[in-house]
Scaffold this active site. Structure first.
Site, PDB file in Angstrom:
ATOM      1  N   GLU A 131     -39.809  -6.143  40.112  1.00 38.82           N
ATOM      2  CA  GLU A 131     -38.719  -6.862  39.456  1.00 38.82           C
ATOM      3  C   GLU A 131     -37.522  -5.953  39.237  1.00 38.82           C
ATOM      4  O   GLU A 131     -37.657  -4.816  38.787  1.00 38.82           O
ATOM      5  CB  GLU A 131     -39.151  -7.405  38.091  1.00 38.82           C
ATOM      6  CG  GLU A 131     -37.994  -8.103  37.362  1.00 38.82           C
ATOM      7  CD  GLU A 131     -38.278  -8.478  35.920  1.00 38.82           C
ATOM      8  OE1 GLU A 131     -37.378  -9.047  35.288  1.00 38.82           O
ATOM      9  OE2 GLU A 131     -39.390  -8.193  35.442  1.00 38.82           O
ATOM     10  N   ASP A 197     -39.145   7.264  26.376  1.00 43.82           N
ATOM     11  CA  ASP A 197     -37.730   7.168  26.018  1.00 43.82           C
ATOM     12  C   ASP A 197     -37.429   8.088  24.846  1.00 43.82           C
ATOM     13  O   ASP A 197     -38.077   8.010  23.799  1.00 43.82           O
ATOM     14  CB  ASP A 197     -37.395   5.713  25.661  1.00 43.82           C
ATOM     15  CG  ASP A 197     -35.920   5.525  25.315  1.00 43.82           C
ATOM     16  OD1 ASP A 197     -35.105   6.397  25.667  1.00 43.82           O
ATOM     17  OD2 ASP A 197     -35.584   4.505  24.694  1.00 43.82           O
ATOM     18  N   ASP A 199     -34.263   9.178  22.367  1.00 39.42           N
ATOM     19  CA  ASP A 199     -32.934   8.740  21.942  1.00 39.42           C
ATOM     20  C   ASP A 199     -32.541   9.540  20.705  1.00 39.42           C
ATOM     21  O   ASP A 199     -33.279   9.560  19.711  1.00 39.42           O
ATOM     22  CB  ASP A 199     -32.959   7.242  21.626  1.00 39.42           C
ATOM     23  CG  ASP A 199     -31.560   6.652  21.473  1.00 39.42           C
ATOM     24  OD1 ASP A 199     -30.681   7.342  20.917  1.00 39.42           O
ATOM     25  OD2 ASP A 199     -31.348   5.511  21.906  1.00 39.42           O
TER      26      ASP A 199
END
Length: 516
Positions: A131, A197, A199
């Site tokens: 996808e 991730d 951040d």
């Protein structure tokens, strides 16, 4: 028969620059069974893809077609004709359609992206059932896009010209066909890179130099520390080899683990691995955020050794987190002995401008002075270790890692807020990586034009016709500061393909019952 849904939706402005779990699309009245809306917007409905035989295998061609040069012969690349110099207006936005189209056409490494996600040179379902999600210039969001080949992805990107696109999982069926399947269970995610991730907004309570979306070289050290700790754990504790760290374009980094064993992990295993790496807990709430058992787990003992050198300079000196009254009280709240805390508070009240470096040293000096008769030396040492971990250990957004279905923006897209390219980080040069020095899209296009004009002038002065000679055509990315990042990505992909091919050969030998 009901109309197929269009995977297009508006996202709130504050989410457009973030990586979020995205809901399924809603039905709109202008949808058609063939997957096209009246406005011509690409949809997620079943679409017939006219795939020519040459399109299925043209990813084995040379890089000339993938990275066209502005001096390439006319007509060499059907989907990307030679581009004229791009005159960037002083007030142009990084996501201006003209700028983005030039970037995709001339600089984005579609070939290597295809090989990375396909795990082979020839097209397979690893790519065809993957996808992709596009964020259009209008901020509309298109989900469940899929492509048979990297060239078809490239053609669609050039047609849609998204401000960015994201990568999702490989599904059990083509994402475009999911509405036609008889059973909902026939469409499910079956593979996805394990991702992490980082951040810097998650460090706002301990970084003193910046906050929110702002970063500087001082607080980037938190990312450097985190990458070292997480990468070591993934390699040494779990045996993963194909790990790529990618700058997010503004204030963080993403890890993509492409080992087949990692790609095939189900959600329960992903959750367990994410939990293994989660040490700092509690968010912005007060209270102790690190509570680890003793003796320390080997992973934590190794992490402490990695992080100790950073604590003295990057934390105590650069961030100076204990200089303020609030910072001092936070430090005191993490110490185990009330008498020691009282003595330290008295000392610091008498010297209000004392730096974090001195306050940290005061803990041991006051402890050795006998200010507390009940002090447990072992408990103090463990408390100090926990403090080091709280101020240096990686603060991961573990929710990103727990599910296969999570979408994460692709390497090499442009961050819409900064204009910087989301480039891979070369771990051999991790300490030298400068997030503020990563090239912006406008800088890169300017470098191409400058290179071409200089080359043209040089050849004209030499009596030439201004065109490159019969040698290898210089790809546009090679004319820019993006070159080392593309070359690093190319090397990473080559290593992954070699490992995948070796695994296939080994499996074929085992199936044939051959012994070597």
């Amino acid at each position: 028969m009901p109309h197929s849904t269009i995977a297009e939706q508006e996202l709130p402005p504050d989410q457009m620059e973030e990586d979020t779990d995205l809901p399924d699309a809603t039905i709109t009245k202008d949808e058609h069974i063939d997957g096209e809306s009246d406005s011509g917007t690409l949809t997620d409905g079943p679409q017939k893809q006219d795939v020519k035989l040459e399109d299925l295998f043209n990813d084995e061609d040379s890089d000339d077609e993938e990275f066209p040069s502005s001096s390439a012969p006319d007509g060499k690349v059907e989907s990307s004709p030679p581009a004229a110099p791009v005159q960037v207006a002083p007030a142009a936005k990084y996501t201006d359609p003209e700028i983005m189209l030039a970037f995709y056409q001339r600089l984005f490494p579609f070939r290597y992206l295809f090989q990375w996600l396909n795990h082979a040179i020839k097209p397979s379902n690893d790519f065809a059932h993957r996808e992709f999600a596009f964020t259009l210039q209008s901020d509309a969001y298109l989900r469940y896009q899929s492509f048979m080949t990297g060239d078809l992805l490239r053609k669609q990107v050039l047609q849609q010209n998204p401000s960015r696109f994201e990568i999702g999982p490989v599904y059990s069926a083509n994402p475009r066909d999911r509405k036609t399947l008889r059973k909902a269970t026939a469409f499910r995610p079956i593979a996805k890179e394990l991702v992490f991730d980082l951040d810097l907004t998650d460090y706002d309570e301990i970084r003193t130099c910046c906050d929110k979306a702002n970063i500087c070289h001082k607080c980037w050290s938190f990312v450097t520390m985190a990458i070292k700790v997480v990468d070591a754990a993934l390699r040494e504790d779990f045996g993963f080899e194909h790990i790529m760290w990618v700058y997010s374009g503004r204030r963080g980094a993403h890890a993509w683990i492409s080992d087949k064993r990692a790609r095939n992990m189900d959600d329960s295993r992903r959750k367990a691995l994410a939990g293994y790496l989660e040490v700092v807990k509690g968010g912005s709430q007060s209270g102790k955020k690190v509570n680890v058992r003793r003796p320390l787990h080997p992973h934590l003992a190794r992490s402490l050794e990695i992080l100790k050198p950073y604590f003295g300079h990057e934390i105590l000196e650069e961030q100076d987190p204990f200089a303020s009254d609030k910072g001092s009280e936070r430090l005191l709240s993490l110490l185990p002995d009330a008498a020691l805390v009282a003595a330290l508070r008295k000392k610091w009240d008498a010297a209000p401008n004392r730096t974090s470096t001195y306050k940290w040293a005061d803990i041991d000096s006051v402890a050795k002075s006998g200010a507390s008769k009940t002090l447990d030396g072992k408990a103090l040492l463990e408390a100090k270790q926990d403090i080091v971990l709280e101020y240096t250990y990686p603060r991961l957004d573990v929710e990103v890692s727990k599910k296969q279905i999570h979408l994460l923006k692709s390497p090499f897209v442009i961050h819409p807020g900064t204009g910087r390219v989301c480039v891979p980080i070369n771990l051999s040069k991790l300490e030298k990586f400068d997030p503020l020095g990563v090239p912006t899209v406008t800088e890169l296009l300017g470098e191409i034009d400058e290179y071409d004009s200089t080359t043209m002038k040089t050849e004209e002065d030499d009596g030439g016709d201004g065109k490159e000679g019969g040698g290898k055509v210089t790809a546009d990315y090679e004319k820019t500061s993006l070159k080392p990042y593309v070359e690093y990505f190319k090397t990473y992909v080559a290593s992954l393909l070699k490992a995948e091919k070796g695994a296939v050969v080994k499996r074929e030998r085992e199936e044939d019952g051959m012994e070597f």
